[in-house]
Design a protein around this motif. Structure first.
Motif, short mmCIF file in Angstrom:
data_model
loop_
_atom_site.label_atom_id
_atom_site.label_comp_id
_atom_site.label_asym_id
_atom_site.label_seq_id
_atom_site.Cartn_x
_atom_site.Cartn_y
_atom_site.Cartn_z
N ASN A 196 -21.89 -42.70 67.78
CA ASN A 196 -22.44 -42.81 69.13
C ASN A 196 -21.41 -42.67 70.24
O ASN A 196 -21.67 -43.05 71.38
N ILE A 197 -20.25 -42.13 69.91
CA ILE A 197 -19.27 -41.81 70.95
C ILE A 197 -18.87 -40.34 70.79
O ILE A 197 -18.59 -39.88 69.69
N ASP A 198 -18.85 -39.62 71.90
CA ASP A 198 -18.50 -38.21 71.86
C ASP A 198 -16.98 -38.05 71.95
O ASP A 198 -16.23 -39.04 71.86
N LYS A 199 -16.52 -36.81 72.14
CA LYS A 199 -15.08 -36.57 72.17
C LYS A 199 -14.40 -37.36 73.27
O LYS A 199 -13.30 -37.91 73.08
N HIS A 200 -15.03 -37.42 74.44
CA HIS A 200 -14.45 -38.20 75.53
C HIS A 200 -14.39 -39.67 75.16
O HIS A 200 -13.38 -40.35 75.44
N GLY A 201 -15.45 -40.17 74.52
CA GLY A 201 -15.46 -41.57 74.10
C GLY A 201 -14.37 -41.86 73.08
O GLY A 201 -13.77 -42.95 73.10
N ILE A 202 -14.13 -40.91 72.18
CA ILE A 202 -13.06 -41.08 71.19
C ILE A 202 -11.71 -41.14 71.88
O ILE A 202 -10.85 -41.97 71.54
N SER A 203 -11.50 -40.27 72.87
CA SER A 203 -10.24 -40.29 73.62
C SER A 203 -10.05 -41.63 74.34
O SER A 203 -8.95 -42.20 74.33
N THR A 204 -11.13 -42.13 74.94
CA THR A 204 -11.05 -43.42 75.63
C THR A 204 -10.77 -44.55 74.65
O THR A 204 -9.98 -45.48 74.93
N LEU A 205 -11.41 -44.50 73.49
CA LEU A 205 -11.16 -45.49 72.44
C LEU A 205 -9.69 -45.51 72.08
O LEU A 205 -9.06 -46.59 72.00
N TYR A 206 -9.12 -44.36 71.84
CA TYR A 206 -7.70 -44.28 71.47
C TYR A 206 -6.80 -44.83 72.58
O TYR A 206 -5.80 -45.51 72.32
N GLU A 207 -7.15 -44.53 73.83
CA GLU A 207 -6.34 -45.03 74.94
C GLU A 207 -6.36 -46.55 74.98
O GLU A 207 -5.32 -47.19 75.21
N ARG A 208 -7.53 -47.14 74.76
CA ARG A 208 -7.62 -48.60 74.78
C ARG A 208 -6.87 -49.23 73.63
O ARG A 208 -6.19 -50.26 73.78
N LEU A 209 -6.97 -48.63 72.43
CA LEU A 209 -6.24 -49.17 71.28
C LEU A 209 -4.73 -49.05 71.48
O LEU A 209 -3.97 -49.96 71.14
N ALA A 210 -4.30 -47.92 72.05
CA ALA A 210 -2.87 -47.70 72.24
C ALA A 210 -2.27 -48.68 73.24
O ALA A 210 -1.07 -48.99 73.17
N ALA A 211 -3.10 -49.18 74.14
CA ALA A 211 -2.59 -50.09 75.18
C ALA A 211 -2.43 -51.52 74.67
O ALA A 211 -1.85 -52.36 75.40
N GLN A 212 -2.90 -51.80 73.47
CA GLN A 212 -2.87 -53.17 72.96
C GLN A 212 -1.52 -53.52 72.32
O GLN A 212 -0.88 -52.66 71.72
N LYS A 213 -1.12 -54.78 72.48
CA LYS A 213 0.09 -55.27 71.85
C LYS A 213 -0.19 -56.68 71.33
O LYS A 213 -0.65 -57.53 72.07
N PHE A 214 0.09 -56.89 70.06
CA PHE A 214 -0.16 -58.19 69.45
C PHE A 214 1.08 -58.67 68.69
O PHE A 214 1.79 -57.88 68.11
#
Length: 397
Positions: free
Chosen positions: A379-397
Motif C-alpha cells: 500500500n505504498i508506492d515508489k514515493h512512499g518507499i522513498s519516504t519510508l527509507y528517509e524516515r528509517l535513515a534518520a533514526q538513531k538508537f
C-alpha cells in the motif's frame, strides 16, 4: 471485569495474540502530524477496493441473483471451481479438474482445513522460518507441533535439513512462495526437491501460493502439477483476496485430490457451511474479465519491489541489510542493539512508521528475530518507499 469462572483450552490460551492486532494497539494514543502521516507497512493486504466493473457485477448479483444470498455447495460454486481448475491447468501445464478444487473462506481457512485433515494432536508439521505467524498459530491451537526449519542462504529452506527433522510424527511440510514474510521466491528445482522428499516419506507437501499472481516469473513458478501423480503428495493453497482486492469477502482455495476434498468438506461444512457467495461471484468475474487488469497490478507490485531494492543502498550504508524482497514484502535486518519489538514500537513514536518485528515470524528459540523486521509494501508506492527509507535513515538508537 470479573475473572472467568470456566476453563479455557490451554492450547488456545497459550497461543500468542494475533500479531497484526497487537501492532495496531501500538498506535493507541499516538497522534501523527499532517506533515508526517503514518506509514503503515504492517499488513500485507491491499486497502483499495476492487475495480469498479467488478463492484458493479457484484452489485448486480445482490439485486438479481437470488442464490447470492443463500447457502451454497460446501466446496464452493461449481462455476468458480471449474474456472479456477482451468486456469491452474493452463498455467501449470497439468491436469486439474473441478474435483481438485475446494473454495474456502480465505486462504487462512484453506490452511486450517488442510492441517485439520492431515494431523491430530501431537503430530508435527515442518515449516521454514521465518514463517507466516498464522500458520504456526493454527498448529499450536490444534496441539500440533510446528517444527521450525530455519532458512539458510538467501532465506531458502534446505531439503537436507528438512530430512533430518522428519520423525514418525511428521505429517506435512509447508512452503510459502513467494514467501510471507521474506518475499523470497523459491526456485522450481527447490520446490521439486521438497516434493520428492515429501513423497519418499509419505508426507503431504503444502504449497501456499497466496502471492503467486505477483511472482516475478510470468509463467509457471514450479512444475509440480505437470506430474500426472501430483495429487498423491501436493496440496496447493491460493487466495483471491490479494489478486482482486477481495480481502473482506474471504475467498481462497485448496487444490488437491478429490479424495482429500472428501475430508475437507467435513471441516468446511462444520465451520462455515459454505464460502461467501458474493465473494465467489466476484472471484469468478475476475477470472473471466480481469486478466489484463491483474497483469497491470502485478507490474505495479514488481515496480515497487524494484524500488525497495534500488533505494536500499542508502540504508545499507547505515548498517541495515536487505535479506529478501518480493511479492508484498521486504525482510530486513536492522543495525541496532535494541530488540526488534522495541524498535518497532519506537518507530511508531519517532518516525511515524508501523512495521512488524522479526520475532513475530520466528520460533521462540530463534533469537535472530530480534534483529529483523518485515515491511509490507502493498500500500505504498515508489514515493512512499522513498519516504519510508528517509524516515528509517534518520533514526538513531
Amino acid at each position: 471485569m470479573s475473572a472467568l469462572k470456566f476453563p479455557l483450552n490451554p492450547a488456545m490460551a497459550g497461543t500468542a495474540a494475533p500479531p497484526v492486532m497487537e501492532a495496531r494497539r501500538w498506535l493507541d494514543g499516538v497522534e501523527f502530524p499532517a506533515d508526517r502521516p503514518l506509514i503503515n507497512v504492517s499488513q500485507a493486504a491491499p486497502v483499495e477496493t476492487p475495480p469498479p466493473a467488478m463492484q458493479q457485477a457484484m452489485a448486480d448479483a445482490i439485486l438479481h441473483q437470488p442464490d447470492a444470498h443463500l447457502y451454497g455447495a460446501v466446496l464452493g460454486r461449481d462455476d468458480l471451481r471449474e474456472a479456477l481448475a482451468a486456469r491452474w491447468a493452463r498455467l501449470y501445464q497439468g491436469t486439474v479438474s473441478r474435483e481438485n478444487i475446494a473454495i474456502t473462506a480465505g486462504c487462512n481457512q484453506a490452511f486450517a482445513a488442510t492441517i485439520a485433515c492431515l494431523t491430530q494432536k501431537g503430530d508435527e508439521v515442518i515449516i521454514p522460518t521465518p514463517w507466516y505467524f498464522n500458520h504456526q498459530m493454527w498448529c499450536e491451537m490444534q496441539g500440533v507441533n510446528a517444527v521450525p526449519l530455519p532458512a539458510t542462504t538467501n532465506l531458502l529452506p534446505d531439503p537436507d535439513q528438512a530430512r533430518a527433522l522428519i520423525t514418525a510424527r511428521t505429517k506435512a511440510i509447508v512452503l510459502v512462495s513467494p514467501n510471507n514474510p521474506a518475499g523470497v521466491e523459491y526456485p522450481a528445482e527447490l520446490i521439486a526437491q521438497f516434493r520428492d522428499l515429501a513423497r519418499e516419506n509419505g508426507l503431504a507437501l503444502i504449497v501456499d501460493e497466496t502471492y503467486r499472481d505477483f511472482h516475478s516469473v510470468s509463467g509457471a513458478a514450479h512444475d509440480l502439477l505437470s506430474d500426472p501423480d501430483w495429487s498423491d503428495t501436493v496440496i496447493a493453497l491460493y487466495s483471491f483476496s490479494k489478486s482482486y482486492r477481495l480481502t473482506g469477502h474471504r475467498v481462497g482455495a485448496i487444490i488437491a485430490s478429490a479424495e482429500f476434498h472428501h475430508e475437507v468438506e467435513k471441516f468446511l461444512d462444520t465451520v462455515a457451511i459454505c464460502p461467501n457467495q458474493l465473494g465467489q461471484i466476484g472471484a469468478l468475474w475476475g477470472i473471466e474479465n480481469l486478466d489484463d487488469w491483474l497483469a497491470g497490478e502485478r507490474q505495479e507490485i514488481l515496480s515497487r519491489r524494484a524500488a525497495i531494492v534500488e533505494g536500499f543502498p542508502a540504508l545499507e550504508a547505515l548498517g541495515w541489510e536487505l535479506l529478501g524482497a518480493g511479492a508484498y514484502f521486504a525482510y530486513i535486518r536492522h543495525p541496532y542493539a535494541i530488540s526488534s519489538p522495541d524498535l518497532a514500537k519506537k518507530l511508531v513514536q519517532n518516525a511515524g512508521v508501523l512495521l512488524l518485528p522479526g520475532t513475530m515470524f520466528r520460533a521462540a528459540s530463534e533469537t535472530i528475530g530480534a534483529s529483523e523486521v518485515r515491511v509490507a509494501f502493498a500500500n505504498i508506492d515508489k514515493h512512499g518507499i522513498s519516504t519510508l527509507y528517509e524516515r528509517l535513515a534518520a533514526q538513531k538508537f
